[in-house]
Scaffold this motif. Structure first.
Motif, PDB file in Angstrom:
ATOM      1  N   VAL A 148      52.575  40.592  34.430  1.00 18.63           N
ATOM      2  CA  VAL A 148      53.121  39.724  35.468  1.00 18.63           C
ATOM      3  C   VAL A 148      52.995  40.436  36.809  1.00 18.63           C
ATOM      4  O   VAL A 148      53.629  41.476  37.035  1.00 18.63           O
ATOM      5  N   VAL A 149      52.171  39.898  37.703  1.00 17.43           N
ATOM      6  CA  VAL A 149      51.937  40.527  39.005  1.00 17.43           C
ATOM      7  C   VAL A 149      52.411  39.597  40.116  1.00 17.43           C
ATOM      8  O   VAL A 149      52.151  38.399  40.084  1.00 17.43           O
ATOM      9  N   SER A 150      53.101  40.166  41.093  1.00 13.70           N
ATOM     10  CA  SER A 150      53.693  39.359  42.165  1.00 13.70           C
ATOM     11  C   SER A 150      53.120  39.684  43.535  1.00 13.70           C
ATOM     12  O   SER A 150      53.615  39.192  44.546  1.00 13.70           O
ATOM     13  N   SER A 151      52.070  40.512  43.595  1.00 20.37           N
ATOM     14  CA  SER A 151      51.431  40.806  44.877  1.00 20.37           C
ATOM     15  C   SER A 151      50.012  41.285  44.640  1.00 20.37           C
ATOM     16  O   SER A 151      49.684  41.830  43.579  1.00 20.37           O
ATOM     17  N   ALA A 152      49.173  41.098  45.662  1.00 26.38           N
ATOM     18  CA  ALA A 152      47.807  41.617  45.586  1.00 26.38           C
ATOM     19  C   ALA A 152      47.819  43.142  45.531  1.00 26.38           C
ATOM     20  O   ALA A 152      46.937  43.753  44.906  1.00 26.38           O
ATOM     21  N   ASN A 153      48.823  43.767  46.158  1.00 22.13           N
ATOM     22  CA  ASN A 153      48.917  45.225  46.091  1.00 22.13           C
ATOM     23  C   ASN A 153      49.124  45.698  44.657  1.00 22.13           C
ATOM     24  O   ASN A 153      48.557  46.710  44.231  1.00 22.13           O
ATOM     25  N   GLY A 154      49.945  44.967  43.903  1.00 26.52           N
ATOM     26  CA  GLY A 154      50.154  45.313  42.498  1.00 26.52           C
ATOM     27  C   GLY A 154      48.884  45.156  41.688  1.00 26.52           C
ATOM     28  O   GLY A 154      48.564  45.995  40.835  1.00 26.52           O
ATOM     29  N   VAL A 155      48.137  44.072  41.955  1.00 26.33           N
ATOM     30  CA  VAL A 155      46.862  43.854  41.272  1.00 26.33           C
ATOM     31  C   VAL A 155      45.910  45.014  41.545  1.00 26.33           C
ATOM     32  O   VAL A 155      45.284  45.572  40.634  1.00 26.33           O
ATOM     33  N   ASP A 156      45.786  45.393  42.818  1.00 25.79           N
ATOM     34  CA  ASP A 156      44.855  46.464  43.189  1.00 25.79           C
ATOM     35  C   ASP A 156      45.239  47.794  42.550  1.00 25.79           C
ATOM     36  O   ASP A 156      44.371  48.565  42.130  1.00 25.79           O
ATOM     37  N   ALA A 157      46.547  48.072  42.488  1.00 25.16           N
ATOM     38  CA  ALA A 157      46.991  49.327  41.887  1.00 25.16           C
ATOM     39  C   ALA A 157      46.657  49.365  40.398  1.00 25.16           C
ATOM     40  O   ALA A 157      46.162  50.380  39.887  1.00 25.16           O
ATOM     41  N   VAL A 158      46.904  48.270  39.692  1.00 22.31           N
ATOM     42  CA  VAL A 158      46.586  48.212  38.263  1.00 22.31           C
ATOM     43  C   VAL A 158      45.080  48.364  38.042  1.00 22.31           C
ATOM     44  O   VAL A 158      44.638  49.123  37.181  1.00 22.31           O
ATOM     45  N   GLU A 159      44.296  47.654  38.851  1.00 20.98           N
ATOM     46  CA  GLU A 159      42.845  47.742  38.709  1.00 20.98           C
ATOM     47  C   GLU A 159      42.363  49.173  38.966  1.00 20.98           C
ATOM     48  O   GLU A 159      41.510  49.698  38.221  1.00 20.98           O
ATOM     49  N   GLN A 160      42.901  49.800  40.001  1.00 20.48           N
ATOM     50  CA  GLN A 160      42.505  51.175  40.339  1.00 20.48           C
ATOM     51  C   GLN A 160      42.785  52.137  39.190  1.00 20.48           C
ATOM     52  O   GLN A 160      41.932  52.958  38.833  1.00 20.48           O
ATOM     53  N   ARG A 161      43.958  52.017  38.588  1.00 18.36           N
ATOM     54  CA  ARG A 161      44.320  52.948  37.509  1.00 18.36           C
ATOM     55  C   ARG A 161      43.554  52.629  36.227  1.00 18.36           C
ATOM     56  O   ARG A 161      43.198  53.543  35.464  1.00 18.36           O
ATOM     57  N   LEU A 162      43.269  51.346  35.970  1.00 15.97           N
ATOM     58  CA  LEU A 162      42.478  51.013  34.787  1.00 15.97           C
ATOM     59  C   LEU A 162      41.054  51.550  34.901  1.00 15.97           C
ATOM     60  O   LEU A 162      40.456  51.982  33.909  1.00 15.97           O
ATOM     61  N   ARG A 163      40.525  51.518  36.124  1.00 13.21           N
ATOM     62  CA  ARG A 163      39.159  52.018  36.304  1.00 13.21           C
ATOM     63  C   ARG A 163      39.072  53.519  36.035  1.00 13.21           C
ATOM     64  O   ARG A 163      38.019  54.017  35.637  1.00 13.21           O
ATOM     65  N   ARG A 164      40.158  54.233  36.239  1.00 11.91           N
ATOM     66  CA  ARG A 164      40.190  55.657  35.881  1.00 11.91           C
ATOM     67  C   ARG A 164      40.041  55.846  34.372  1.00 11.91           C
ATOM     68  O   ARG A 164      39.611  56.895  33.911  1.00 11.91           O
ATOM     69  N   LEU A 165      40.415  54.805  33.637  1.00 15.50           N
ATOM     70  CA  LEU A 165      40.292  54.843  32.172  1.00 15.50           C
ATOM     71  C   LEU A 165      38.982  54.222  31.699  1.00 15.50           C
ATOM     72  O   LEU A 165      38.770  54.033  30.504  1.00 15.50           O
ATOM     73  N   GLY A 166      38.102  53.884  32.665  1.00 19.44           N
ATOM     74  CA  GLY A 166      36.832  53.272  32.318  1.00 19.44           C
ATOM     75  C   GLY A 166      36.934  51.802  31.981  1.00 19.44           C
ATOM     76  O   GLY A 166      36.060  51.237  31.311  1.00 19.44           O
ATOM     77  N   SER A 167      38.003  51.162  32.442  1.00 23.84           N
ATOM     78  CA  SER A 167      38.223  49.756  32.128  1.00 23.84           C
ATOM     79  C   SER A 167      38.485  48.981  33.417  1.00 23.84           C
ATOM     80  O   SER A 167      38.085  49.393  34.498  1.00 23.84           O
ATOM     81  N   GLY A 168      39.133  47.844  33.305  1.00 23.09           N
ATOM     82  CA  GLY A 168      39.471  47.007  34.449  1.00 23.09           C
ATOM     83  C   GLY A 168      40.126  45.747  33.932  1.00 23.09           C
ATOM     84  O   GLY A 168      40.092  45.445  32.736  1.00 23.09           O
ATOM     85  N   LEU A 169      40.728  44.983  34.836  1.00 22.98           N
ATOM     86  CA  LEU A 169      41.426  43.773  34.412  1.00 22.98           C
ATOM     87  C   LEU A 169      40.485  42.752  33.774  1.00 22.98           C
ATOM     88  O   LEU A 169      40.889  41.990  32.896  1.00 22.98           O
ATOM     89  N   ALA A 170      39.238  42.726  34.208  1.00 28.25           N
ATOM     90  CA  ALA A 170      38.271  41.792  33.617  1.00 28.25           C
ATOM     91  C   ALA A 170      37.984  42.142  32.157  1.00 28.25           C
ATOM     92  O   ALA A 170      37.497  41.302  31.394  1.00 28.25           O
ATOM     93  N   HIS A 171      38.276  43.369  31.766  1.00 28.75           N
ATOM     94  CA  HIS A 171      38.001  43.833  30.398  1.00 28.75           C
ATOM     95  C   HIS A 171      39.298  44.184  29.670  1.00 28.75           C
ATOM     96  O   HIS A 171      39.301  45.016  28.772  1.00 28.75           O
ATOM     97  N   ARG A 172      40.388  43.529  30.050  1.00 30.24           N
ATOM     98  CA  ARG A 172      41.685  43.791  29.433  1.00 30.24           C
ATOM     99  C   ARG A 172      41.677  43.364  27.964  1.00 30.24           C
ATOM    100  O   ARG A 172      40.796  42.592  27.541  1.00 30.24           O
TER     101      ARG A 172
END
Length: 272
Positions: free
Chosen positions: A70-94
């Motif tokens: 559950v995300v309530s801001s674009a900043n939250g989306v960007d933070a999650v995406e940034q940290r997932l990419r460190r794991l070699g993933s992303g929201l598109a590949h959740r």
């Protein structure tokens, strides 16, 4: 209904100070200028990382165990995406079993741009609407709620918890106060040239009050006399009342388009 020509707009020739994060002034500026206004930047937020990434990283490492993000801001989306990419993933590949709920048009648009469109967006762009219209019972669900580190509302976590969900709420970013007002904005306020100030969150109200006090000292409230104070939504309006003593108009819908329209209403009423 045809759009109002800029020359007929109550915003034509008006000087509007727009409070946004330092990195996010562009879209608001475009919309206000399109309506005929002159825009002053009043960056009231500096978006940055939380004090520690640990809780968010730990939650994302177990993302397959959650039913909803559950995300309530674009900043939250960007933070999650940034940290997932460190794991070699992303929201598109959740994980396939993970659904995403988004509060607000801008939040949903950011998810769409990342190739991860929201599964649910409430009809109104406020957290209360998400709770009222959530498509399934919260009972037994595990929800991840990334949010601002300080000053954000705990309404979502509390409401879902009461509905029987297991909620993990973690800091994904922090919004801090800038050091000072931009010189042009401070000069315009000192000269009584500003027609309106728009606020996009409770924190922008709090930080603006702090910046005004730093700039003008005791009696800083006098700089707001004759300035329309316009809020993006009900929670921001409450903060305006608490911090500034009034709010002259509130956006409906609670987004940038609604904010421009509310500002036009406030200034139109002031001259009507």
């Amino acid at each position: 209904m045809a759009a109002t020509p800029p020359g007929d707009s109550p915003l034509q020739g008006r000087l509007i100070a727009v409070t946004r994060a330092e990195q996010q002034l562009g879209e608001a500026r475009r919309l206000f200028e399109q309506a005929g206004a002159t825009v002053l930047d009043l960056p009231a937020l500096v978006i940055g990382p939380p004090d520690t990434w640990g809780p968010l990283d730990d939650a994302l490492a177990e993302l397959e165990d959650f039913h909803w993000l559950v995300v309530s801001s674009a900043n939250g989306v960007d933070a999650v995406e940034q940290r997932l990419r460190r794991l070699g993933s992303g929201l598109a590949h959740r994980p396939r079993g993970l659904k995403i709920a988004a509060v607000g048009r801008k939040t949903a648009a950011r998810l769409e741009a990342l190739g991860a469109p929201a599964d649910f967006v409430p009809p109104q762009f406020v957290a209360d609407s998400l709770i009222d219209h959530f498509p399934v019972s919260g009972w037994g669900l595990r929800l991840l709620l990334p949010r601002v580190q300080s000053g954000g509302r705990t309404l979502l976590a509390e409401a879902f918890g009461e509905a029987g969900a297991r909620v993990v709420e973690v800091a994904a970013y922090e919004s801090r106060c800038p050091e000072a007002l931009p010189t042009a904005t401070a000069d315009a306020l000192a000269a009584g040239q500003v027609d309106a100030i728009t606020f996009s969150s409770g924190k922008t109200v709090q930080h603006t009050a702090l910046l005004l006090e730093r700039q003008f000292g005791e009696g800083w409230e006098q700089r707001l006399e004759g300035v329309a104070l316009v809020s993006i939504g009900p929670q921001t309006s409450q903060t305006c009342l608490a911090q500034l003593g009034r709010v002259d108009a509130e956006a409906d819908p609670h987004d940038l388009d609604g904010l421009v329209a509310a500002c036009a209403r406030a200034l139109g009423a002031a001259t009507g």
